[in-house]
Design an enzyme around this catalytic site. Structure first.
Site, PDB file in Angstrom:
ATOM      1  N   HIS A  24      -7.206   6.265   5.623  1.00  0.00           N
ATOM      2  CA  HIS A  24      -7.298   4.807   5.471  1.00  0.00           C
ATOM      3  C   HIS A  24      -6.542   4.366   4.215  1.00  0.00           C
ATOM      4  O   HIS A  24      -5.753   3.412   4.254  1.00  0.00           O
ATOM      5  CB  HIS A  24      -8.765   4.388   5.386  1.00  0.00           C
ATOM      6  CG  HIS A  24      -8.979   2.943   5.080  1.00  0.00           C
ATOM      7  ND1 HIS A  24      -9.315   2.009   6.037  1.00  0.00           N
ATOM      8  CD2 HIS A  24      -8.904   2.247   3.900  1.00  0.00           C
ATOM      9  CE1 HIS A  24      -9.435   0.817   5.481  1.00  0.00           C
ATOM     10  NE2 HIS A  24      -9.201   0.928   4.169  1.00  0.00           N
ATOM     11  N   GLU A  25      -6.781   5.070   3.113  1.00  0.00           N
ATOM     12  CA  GLU A  25      -6.112   4.711   1.857  1.00  0.00           C
ATOM     13  C   GLU A  25      -4.615   5.010   1.912  1.00  0.00           C
ATOM     14  O   GLU A  25      -3.818   4.301   1.297  1.00  0.00           O
ATOM     15  CB  GLU A  25      -6.770   5.443   0.688  1.00  0.00           C
ATOM     16  CG  GLU A  25      -8.250   5.135   0.497  1.00  0.00           C
ATOM     17  CD  GLU A  25      -8.531   3.650   0.354  1.00  0.00           C
ATOM     18  OE1 GLU A  25      -7.643   2.899  -0.094  1.00  0.00           O
ATOM     19  OE2 GLU A  25      -9.658   3.219   0.696  1.00  0.00           O
ATOM     20  N   HIS A  28      -2.791   2.094   3.159  1.00  0.00           N
ATOM     21  CA  HIS A  28      -2.465   1.083   2.145  1.00  0.00           C
ATOM     22  C   HIS A  28      -1.328   1.561   1.236  1.00  0.00           C
ATOM     23  O   HIS A  28      -0.418   0.793   0.903  1.00  0.00           O
ATOM     24  CB  HIS A  28      -3.695   0.800   1.263  1.00  0.00           C
ATOM     25  CG  HIS A  28      -4.815   0.103   1.959  1.00  0.00           C
ATOM     26  ND1 HIS A  28      -4.653  -1.057   2.677  1.00  0.00           N
ATOM     27  CD2 HIS A  28      -6.140   0.412   2.027  1.00  0.00           C
ATOM     28  CE1 HIS A  28      -5.815  -1.442   3.157  1.00  0.00           C
ATOM     29  NE2 HIS A  28      -6.736  -0.567   2.786  1.00  0.00           N
TER      30      HIS A  28
END
Length: 435
Positions: A24-25, A28
């Site tokens: 998920h990170e 980003h």
């Protein structure tokens, strides 16, 4: 239950969830770096650093509390518009203003003026949107791939427009937890119509039936009106005796824990193992997303109910929320139970993992800071304001000062932390038992 297998399954699931959070990170970080945003930290977990290394300008590592992760993008909040400073001089009589100033100052504490142009807030609206959507999108992709593997390899049990069993009587709402008929209970419309196990529903009130969901909606919408049902029995079409469906309490389609009034015939569908590809995955994930949104809208109430059940010793609501600890315990139970064959264990395990990834994606899209959805909403509002100013030849309003939403962010963060603590405690002391 084999305790070693239980522990192993729980640990493996927990590790896979942490890997999902790490990805998920990455969702980003990668677009942020591509757009020139300075990324100083990428960590899985919170608290004390257990292990780290630095490559270029970014520190990577693992922290002591494995309940999330983060990537630090510099310049998330712009300087104060009127003064151009990161903190107003003097003191403020407004505690909210002081909170905003303190948050802005903390954001800018370690920023080098040489990084001008690499701040997140300086990027174009579409770039901000891609950076912030990247995290939830990564979880959606993971969920899609996991469910595709499950549906393609193992299949999924789906209800069919075929009678699996017929209920003999209509059980009153005050006995909804029972399935035993008592003297005086009225016959169900299914019995009155002459429905039998194995009947395939061909049409309902003249509408050809293609799947269970369509039939279910037709029955529910029919309420207490006449139902003309045609079935296929022993290779021939048979028109059943016309009956009136009855209004009864049934489980809500999008909130199984809630009972709603709807049309009722009185039979259970047959379930069959169905294999499918991307189209089925998208269809199933769409329904799951709607269910997740409904659950999130009731999240505060559900957390309160979970806490109350824990304190009073009541059984856990099977449709209530659980933490990553509870999900890991459930995965352990699935791994160790002797009530499932190996293939079903893998299917349930992966389905649980896919469901958690879908929940993480939807949850992070809630339009409140500090969640990704709050930053996405801020970028959209900024884009609309600046686009409208350009369209009507007005002065550029500049960057949206999302720092002004920090009080909301702190409140949301406190609620999430408190809810997480309640759910973890409930998952430890009042866990949901699957088997």
């Amino acid at each position: 239950m084999d305790m070693l297998i239980y522990i192993g399954g729980a640990i493996l699931f927990f590790a896979l969830i942490m890997a999902s959070i790490a990805l998920h990170e990455v969702g980003h970080m990668v677009p942020a770096k591509l757009f020139g945003v300075k990324v100083t930290e990428y960590f899985v977990g919170f608290g004390k650093t257990l292990w780290s290394f630095k490559r270029g300008e970014t520190s990577y590592g693992i922290k002591a509390i494995p309940l999330g992760g983060y990537v630090k993008l510099i310049g998330m909040y712009p300087p104060e518009k009127k003064t151009g400073k990161v903190r107003n001089s003097g003191t403020s009589a407004n505690p909210l203003a002081s909170l905003i100033d303190a948050g802005r100052e903390a954001e800018w504490a370690d920023i080098d003026p040489a990084d001008d142009g690499r701040f997140f807030y300086q990027k174009k609206t579409w770039q901000k949107l891609i950076v912030m959507i990247g995290g939830p999108l990564m979880n959606l992709i993971l969920a899609f791939l996991i469910f595709w593997a499950v549906f393609g390899i193992f299949g999924v049990r789906q209800p069919q427009p075929v009678v699996g069993s017929v209920s003999q009587c209509i059980i009153p709402a005050d006995r909804a937890d029972q399935r035993t008929c008592q003297p005086g209970d009225p016959l169900t419309p299914a019995v009155a119509a002459g429905m039998r196990d194995g009947d395939r529903i061909v049409s309902f009130n003249g509408t050809p039936i293609t799947d269970w969901e369509q039939l279910q909606n037709l029955i529910r919408d029919n309420r207490d009106q006449t139902a003309a049902i045609v079935v296929e029995r022993d290779g021939q079409q048979v028109a059943l005796t016309p009956v009136n469906t009855v209004v009864n309490g049934v489980a809500s389609k999008w909130d199984p824990g809630k009972t709603v009034e709807a049309g009722f015939v009185g039979f259970y569908p047959r379930f069959e193992q169905v294999h499918g590809g991307p189209v089925m995955v998208v269809d199933q994930m769409t329904d799951m997303t709607v269910t997740t949104v409904v659950a999130l809208s009731q999240f505060p109430v559900r957390v309160w109910n979970t806490a109350t059940d824990m304190v009073t010793g009541q059984p856990r609501d099977p449709n209530g929320p659980m933490s990553i600890v509870g999900a890991s315990r459930a995965a352990g139970e699935i791994s160790a139970t002797d009530q499932l064959i190996a293939g079903d264990k893998v299917r349930f395990f992966l389905s649980l993992l896919g469901g958690v990834n879908l929940f993480v994606a939807v949850f992070n899209l809630v339009p409140l800071l500090p969640l990704d959805g709050g930053h996405i909403l801020g970028a959209i509002i900024e884009g609309i304001r600046r686009g409208a100013a350009k369209l009507f030849n007005r002065p550029d309003p500049g960057h949206l000062d999302t720092a002004k939403m920090l009080p909301v962010a702190y409140a949301v963060f406190a609620f999430i932390a408190l809810s997480g603590a309640v759910l973890i405690l409930a998952d430890i002391f009042n866990p949901l038992k699957l088997f």
